[in-house]
Design an enzyme around this catalytic site. Structure first.
Site, PDB file in Angstrom:
ATOM      1  CD  GLU A  35      -3.194   0.855   1.936  1.00 51.61           C
ATOM      2  OE1 GLU A  35      -3.492  -0.314   2.195  1.00 51.61           O
ATOM      3  OE2 GLU A  35      -3.932   1.818   2.199  1.00 51.61           O
TER       4      GLU A  35
ATOM      5  CB  THR B 215      -3.240   8.334  10.895  1.00 47.93           C
ATOM      6  OG1 THR B 215      -2.597   7.659  11.982  1.00 47.93           O
ATOM      7  CG2 THR B 215      -4.693   7.936  10.812  1.00 47.93           C
TER       8      THR B 215
HETATM    9  C1  LIG Z   1     -10.851   9.232   1.950  1.00 51.29           C
HETATM   10  C2  LIG Z   1     -10.524   7.972   2.696  1.00 51.29           C
HETATM   11  C3  LIG Z   1     -10.463   6.780   2.003  1.00 51.29           C
HETATM   12  C4  LIG Z   1     -10.213   5.590   2.681  1.00 51.29           C
HETATM   13  N1  LIG Z   1     -10.230   4.408   1.968  1.00 51.29           N
HETATM   14  C5  LIG Z   1     -10.137   3.243   2.639  1.00 51.29           C
HETATM   15  C6  LIG Z   1     -10.336   2.002   1.959  1.00 51.29           C
HETATM   16  O1  LIG Z   1     -10.516   1.960   0.740  1.00 51.29           O
HETATM   17  N2  LIG Z   1     -10.337   0.859   2.681  1.00 51.29           N
HETATM   18  C7  LIG Z   1     -10.145   0.847   4.038  1.00 51.29           C
HETATM   19  O2  LIG Z   1     -10.155  -0.220   4.622  1.00 51.29           O
HETATM   20  N3  LIG Z   1      -9.958   2.013   4.716  1.00 51.29           N
HETATM   21  C8  LIG Z   1      -9.957   3.195   4.045  1.00 51.29           C
HETATM   22  N4  LIG Z   1      -9.799   4.382   4.728  1.00 51.29           N
HETATM   23  C9  LIG Z   1      -9.691   4.338   6.164  1.00 51.29           C
HETATM   24  C10 LIG Z   1      -8.349   4.760   6.738  1.00 51.29           C
HETATM   25  O3  LIG Z   1      -7.369   3.785   6.491  1.00 51.29           O
HETATM   26  C11 LIG Z   1      -8.597   4.987   8.224  1.00 51.29           C
HETATM   27  O4  LIG Z   1      -9.448   6.116   8.341  1.00 51.29           O
HETATM   28  C12 LIG Z   1      -7.321   5.218   8.972  1.00 51.29           C
HETATM   29  O5  LIG Z   1      -6.568   4.043   9.031  1.00 51.29           O
HETATM   30  C13 LIG Z   1      -7.583   5.750  10.400  1.00 51.29           C
HETATM   31  O6  LIG Z   1      -8.515   4.972  11.064  1.00 51.29           O
HETATM   32  P1  LIG Z   1      -9.771   5.630  11.808  1.00 51.29           P
HETATM   33  O7  LIG Z   1     -10.447   6.530  10.836  1.00 51.29           O
HETATM   34  O8  LIG Z   1     -10.569   4.553  12.430  1.00 51.29           O
HETATM   35  O9  LIG Z   1      -9.133   6.552  12.924  1.00 51.29           O
HETATM   36  P2  LIG Z   1      -8.593   6.072  14.335  1.00 51.29           P
HETATM   37  O10 LIG Z   1      -7.746   4.871  14.167  1.00 51.29           O
HETATM   38  O11 LIG Z   1      -9.738   6.015  15.284  1.00 51.29           O
HETATM   39  O12 LIG Z   1      -7.640   7.277  14.714  1.00 51.29           O
HETATM   40  C14 LIG Z   1      -8.117   8.506  15.265  1.00 51.29           C
HETATM   41  C15 LIG Z   1      -6.900   9.353  15.625  1.00 51.29           C
HETATM   42  O13 LIG Z   1      -6.117   8.685  16.622  1.00 51.29           O
HETATM   43  C16 LIG Z   1      -4.785   8.498  16.181  1.00 51.29           C
HETATM   44  N5  LIG Z   1      -4.269   7.209  16.614  1.00 51.29           N
HETATM   45  C17 LIG Z   1      -4.903   6.022  16.525  1.00 51.29           C
HETATM   46  N6  LIG Z   1      -4.116   5.040  17.010  1.00 51.29           N
HETATM   47  C18 LIG Z   1      -2.956   5.631  17.389  1.00 51.29           C
HETATM   48  C19 LIG Z   1      -1.739   5.139  17.971  1.00 51.29           C
HETATM   49  N7  LIG Z   1      -1.550   3.863  18.243  1.00 51.29           N
HETATM   50  N8  LIG Z   1      -0.751   6.039  18.240  1.00 51.29           N
HETATM   51  C20 LIG Z   1      -0.921   7.364  17.972  1.00 51.29           C
HETATM   52  N9  LIG Z   1      -2.050   7.871  17.446  1.00 51.29           N
HETATM   53  C21 LIG Z   1      -3.055   7.021  17.154  1.00 51.29           C
HETATM   54  C22 LIG Z   1      -4.875   8.549  14.656  1.00 51.29           C
HETATM   55  O14 LIG Z   1      -3.635   8.922  14.079  1.00 51.29           O
HETATM   56  C23 LIG Z   1      -5.956   9.574  14.435  1.00 51.29           C
HETATM   57  O15 LIG Z   1      -5.435  10.865  14.519  1.00 51.29           O
HETATM   58  C24 LIG Z   1     -10.009   5.598   4.069  1.00 51.29           C
HETATM   59  C25 LIG Z   1     -10.042   6.819   4.768  1.00 51.29           C
HETATM   60  C26 LIG Z   1     -10.306   7.993   4.106  1.00 51.29           C
HETATM   61  C27 LIG Z   1     -10.370   9.264   4.885  1.00 51.29           C
END
Ligand SMILES: Cc1cc2nc3c(=O)[nH]c(=O)nc-3n(C[C@H](O)[C@H](O)[C@H](O)COP(=O)(O)OP(=O)(O)OC[C@H]3O[C@@H](n4cnc5c(N)ncnc54)[C@H](O)[C@@H]3O)c2cc1C
Length: 389
Positions: free
Chosen positions: A240, A369
């Site tokens: 990825e 992220t």
């Molecule tokens: C436009 C878009 C397209 C996407 N497309 C896909 C797709 O095709 N398929 C798919 O499966 N996913 C997809 N995603 C999802 C994306 O991979 C996730 O949104 C991302 O991995 C973050 O997960 P979350 O949104 O659950 O946030 P969370 O994991 O809940 O994170 C929230 C915040 O906490 C922080 N955080 C979380 N854990 C930690 C840690 N251990 N240490 C420090 N900080 C932390 C994060 O950095 C973030 O700022 C997409 C997202 C977007 C916005």
């Protein structure tokens, strides 16, 4: 050190430019912008007919045996031209994973249409309660004879409304540590019980929430071992990162330089004569160059037979963070009109700066992220203690 990609890549780059002059039309770029769907079937099929979807693969798999540097040159040109590339980017991740860990039957069934540009794949990892902590997925798959029954919900299933299959992360054993009870499937998105709901993001991308209710898939669509899904995910996640060297920032930079050269201020000077404008454009150019070289390093590792791991995270983190900072600087540079969107008559740089500004924030989230990339670099690159379990 010679940072050029070499004569072979230059020749291929020229071929790609010629292809784009013939096949890429402005309405394809506009449609992708307006719909938020970064995929165009007509263009994609032409890419497939050209043999370029996985041109680095051996000929027996439908590729052309091109080296990673040629592939970099091709992807650079697609990006600079504004080609909607999400379908290509996602599908190649899944195709490479199938090629690495799939059965012979799966390779036959999925790779031929994928490389011909007839189908694309979606990625079904993220759930409402698990994104960064992707191994905490709850979507259940329960065996029933030669089939599996799947129930659950995925969030952000980008391009599910165009894809033939979603590469789905499921939980097959809830009684073991989370990484040990996962299994991957290729689930047909037209199967009974699959629902796809659009989600429109701030960055302009359309993605989807997908729901799975008693969806039945044959065991033949399982990728990897039962409860061995994390090993498969490890392969897929490596693919990825480090895909495209150039980003929207490279294209917008060229457009912004062009704007600054021709835009006159009320006092008759050109925008580019302003040292602050020049400084912002120079900073962005340097940032883009660093991003490009970090990506080329991934290509180099691939060419040397390795897999970019930490290096892919370095590229992703750098481009996402620098794009965010630089897009903000460009909006300031344009003044109040900087927030006028693409499609509006008064939009400077055709509104692409405003688009970049919104899109940049999204790049710090998808594909892992920035915080998660920092953890990977700290732990795997620098050997610091683990921050996550
Ligand atoms: C436009 C878009 C397209 C996407 N497309 C896909 C797709 O095709 N398929 C798919 O499966 N996913 C997809 N995603 C999802 C994306 O991979 C996730 O949104 C991302 O991995 C973050 O997960 P979350 O949104 O659950 O946030 P969370 O994991 O809940 O994170 C929230 C915040 O906490 C922080 N955080 C979380 N854990 C930690 C840690 N251990 N240490 C420090 N900080 C932390 C994060 O950095 C973030 O700022 C997409 C997202 C977007 C916005």
């Amino acid at each position: 050190m010679d940072f050029r990609l070499g004569a072979k890549s230059d020749a291929f780059r020229e071929e790609v430019r010629e292809f784009l002059r013939e096949h890429l039309r402005p309405d394809m770029i506009e449609r992708a912008h307006d719909s938020g769907t970064s995929h165009d079937w007509e263009l994609y099929r032409s890419l497939g007919a050209q043999g370029w979807i996985a041109a680095s693969w051996p000929e027996e798999y439908g590729g052309q045996g091109r080296d990673p540097f040629e592939m970099t040159a091709m992807r650079d040109e697609l990006r600079l031209a504004g080609v909607p590339t999400d379908g290509l980017g996602q599908s190649i991740i899944v195709a490479r994973t199938i090629r690495a860990v799939g059965t012979e039957a799966q390779k036959q069934a999925f790779l031929t249409p994928a490389l011909a540009g007839e189908i694309i794949f979606g990625l079904g990892y993220t759930e409402p309660d698990s994104g960064s902590d992707v191994a905490a997925a709850k979507t259940r798959a329960v065996r029933d004879g030669d089939e599996w029954v799947i129930n659950g919900q995925k969030m952000f299933t980008t391009l599910a409304h165009e894809a033939a299959f979603v590469f789905l992360l499921t939980r097959t054993n809830p009684d073991v540590p989370k990484h040990q009870g996962l299994t991957m499937f290729l689930v047909p998105l037209d199967a009974p019980g699959v629902e796809i709901h659009p989600v429109h993001t701030m960055g302009g991308e359309r993605t989807n929430a997908t729901f799975y209710t008693d969806v039945r898939v044959p065991d033949a669509y399982r990728v990897g071992e039962v409860d061995g899904g994390w090993d498969v995910m490890t392969v897929a996640l490596t693919f990825e990162r480090g895909g495209f060297a150039l980003t929207e920032a490279d294209r917008v930079w060229e457009q912004a330089v062009e704007w600054a050269g021709r835009t006159r201020r009320p006092d008759g000077t050109r925008a580019i004569d302003d040292p602050l404008v020049r400084e912002r454009l120079a900073t962005m150019r340097i940032d883009n160059e660093v991003a490009r070289l970090l990506a080329y390093r991934c290509s180099y590792l691939a060419a040397a037979g390795g897999l970019p791991g930490v290096e892919g995270s370095m590229h992703k983190l750098w481009y996402a963070e620098s794009m965010t900072a630089d897009a903000s600087e460009l909006v300031d540079m344009l003044g109040a009109e900087g927030v006028v969107a693409h499609g509006e008559a008064e939009a400077p740089v055709d509104g692409w700066v405003e688009h970049l500004y919104r899109h940049a924030a999204v790049t710090t989230i998808y594909g892992g992220t920035s915080e998660v990339q920092r953890s990977i670099i700290a732990e795997r690159g620098l050997g610091l203690p683990r921050s996550r379990r």
